[in-house]
Design a protein around this motif. Structure first.
Motif, PDB file in Angstrom:
ATOM      1  N   LYS A   2     -14.673  12.188 -26.474  1.00  0.00           N
ATOM      2  CA  LYS A   2     -14.040  12.720 -27.671  1.00  0.00           C
ATOM      3  C   LYS A   2     -13.641  14.184 -27.467  1.00  0.00           C
ATOM      4  O   LYS A   2     -12.596  14.637 -27.894  1.00  0.00           O
ATOM      5  N   THR A   6      -9.835  15.774 -28.210  1.00  0.00           N
ATOM      6  CA  THR A   6      -9.585  16.674 -29.332  1.00  0.00           C
ATOM      7  C   THR A   6      -9.014  17.996 -28.831  1.00  0.00           C
ATOM      8  O   THR A   6      -9.589  18.621 -27.945  1.00  0.00           O
ATOM      9  N   SER A   7      -7.893  18.389 -29.400  1.00  0.00           N
ATOM     10  CA  SER A   7      -7.270  19.635 -28.936  1.00  0.00           C
ATOM     11  C   SER A   7      -8.018  20.840 -29.493  1.00  0.00           C
ATOM     12  O   SER A   7      -8.727  20.746 -30.494  1.00  0.00           O
ATOM     13  N   THR A  10      -7.206  21.559 -33.119  1.00  0.00           N
ATOM     14  CA  THR A  10      -7.920  20.704 -34.076  1.00  0.00           C
ATOM     15  C   THR A  10      -9.358  21.174 -34.253  1.00  0.00           C
ATOM     16  O   THR A  10      -9.875  21.236 -35.371  1.00  0.00           O
ATOM     17  N   LEU A  11      -9.985  21.502 -33.115  1.00  0.00           N
ATOM     18  CA  LEU A  11     -11.368  21.963 -33.178  1.00  0.00           C
ATOM     19  C   LEU A  11     -11.483  23.252 -33.980  1.00  0.00           C
ATOM     20  O   LEU A  11     -12.393  23.409 -34.795  1.00  0.00           O
ATOM     21  N   ASN A  14     -11.115  22.388 -37.566  1.00  0.00           N
ATOM     22  CA  ASN A  14     -12.352  21.771 -38.067  1.00  0.00           C
ATOM     23  C   ASN A  14     -13.443  22.813 -38.272  1.00  0.00           C
ATOM     24  O   ASN A  14     -14.197  22.769 -39.245  1.00  0.00           O
ATOM     25  N   SER A  22     -17.760  21.762 -33.812  1.00  0.00           N
ATOM     26  CA  SER A  22     -16.492  22.060 -33.136  1.00  0.00           C
ATOM     27  C   SER A  22     -16.604  23.320 -32.301  1.00  0.00           C
ATOM     28  O   SER A  22     -16.037  23.410 -31.206  1.00  0.00           O
TER      29      SER A  22
END
Lengths: 194, 49
Positions: A2, A6-7, A10-11, A14, A22
């Motif tokens: 994962k 996840t870029s 995005t992290l 988040n 994240s």
């Protein structure tokens, strides 16, 4: 798996919304590059550790305050912060040189010798000798007062008692002694500075 | 004192280095403890341990 998918953007998003995990992923993903970058500049594990920590403290604060401008460039942004902190570290060290425990030990980096070097000591002795010779040229009463005041560190009250004159006379003699010294120094262009 | 060239310079290993686990743990704990409280146009930091 994962983590890879996840870029960074995005992290970061988040994390700003409260997902602490994240941040852990972001740090885990980039820690080696950032730490290696810092270490390649400072060559000291402890300092690198400090700068790394300060870098992420700044990252955390900026993200939590919502001041981060997401442009999909999280790593370059963190690297820039690290770079600036490395510069700060060197600036601080220039002002206050510190004992370097990492490389070859040099005792001279921590010890400073307050004594003058040979040349400066010779110049100082020369100046003192010149001043003594000039003082010898003064009239007796002025020389006596100057000697008591400057070399024996007596107060003008003590001088007046010792010489049997008033304080004002002692002060006047001191004043004339200095004026006469200056006159001779100027007349003969004598340099009395170290 | 003479420099000893037989030992590798510290820079050579710079590419495979990682920060200490304690440092990472500290940062994650710091992040959890830090809260930013907005008030009007200002923002206050609070560390809640």
């Amino acid at each position: 798996m994962k983590n890879v998918l996840t870029s960074d953007a995005t992290l970061v998003s988040n994390y700003i919304q409260g997902d602490e995990n994240s941040l852990a992923i972001l740090i885990k993903r980039h820690k080696q590059r950032i730490y290696s970058f810092i270490y390649s500049k400072v060559y000291d594990r402890d300092v690198a550790e400090d700068v790394f920590q300060d870098t992420f403290i700044k990252v955390i604060k900026t993200l939590k305050k919502g001041k981060y401008n997401e442009e999909g460039k999280f790593l370059p942004w963190v690297m820039r912060i690290a770079h600036n902190l490395v510069i700060d570290h060197f600036r601080r060290n220039n002002r206050m040189p510190k004992f370097d425990n990492a490389g070859e030990f040099s005792i001279f980096s921590v010890l400073t010798d307050g004594a003058l070097n040979a040349e400066k000591q010779m110049v100082k002795d020369q100046v003192h000798n010149d001043v003594r010779r000039l003082i010898e040229e003064l009239p007796d009463d002025q020389r006596e007062v100057l000697h008591m005041r400057m070399y024996q560190e007596m107060s003008f009250k003590e001088i007046s008692e010792r010489t049997g004159v008033s304080i004002n006379t002692a002060l006047g003699r001191m004043r004339y002694a200095l004026i006469n010294l200056r006159k001779v120094i100027e007349k003969h262009n004598i340099i009395l500075t170290n | 004192m003479a420099k000893i060239y037989s030992t590798p310079t510290p820079g050579k290993k710079a590419n495979d280095m990682n920060p200490k686990l304690e440092t990472i743990a500290f940062l994650l704990n710091y992040s959890k403890a830090l809260s930013v409280i907005p008030y009007k146009s200002m923002k206050f930091e609070a560390l809640l341990n």
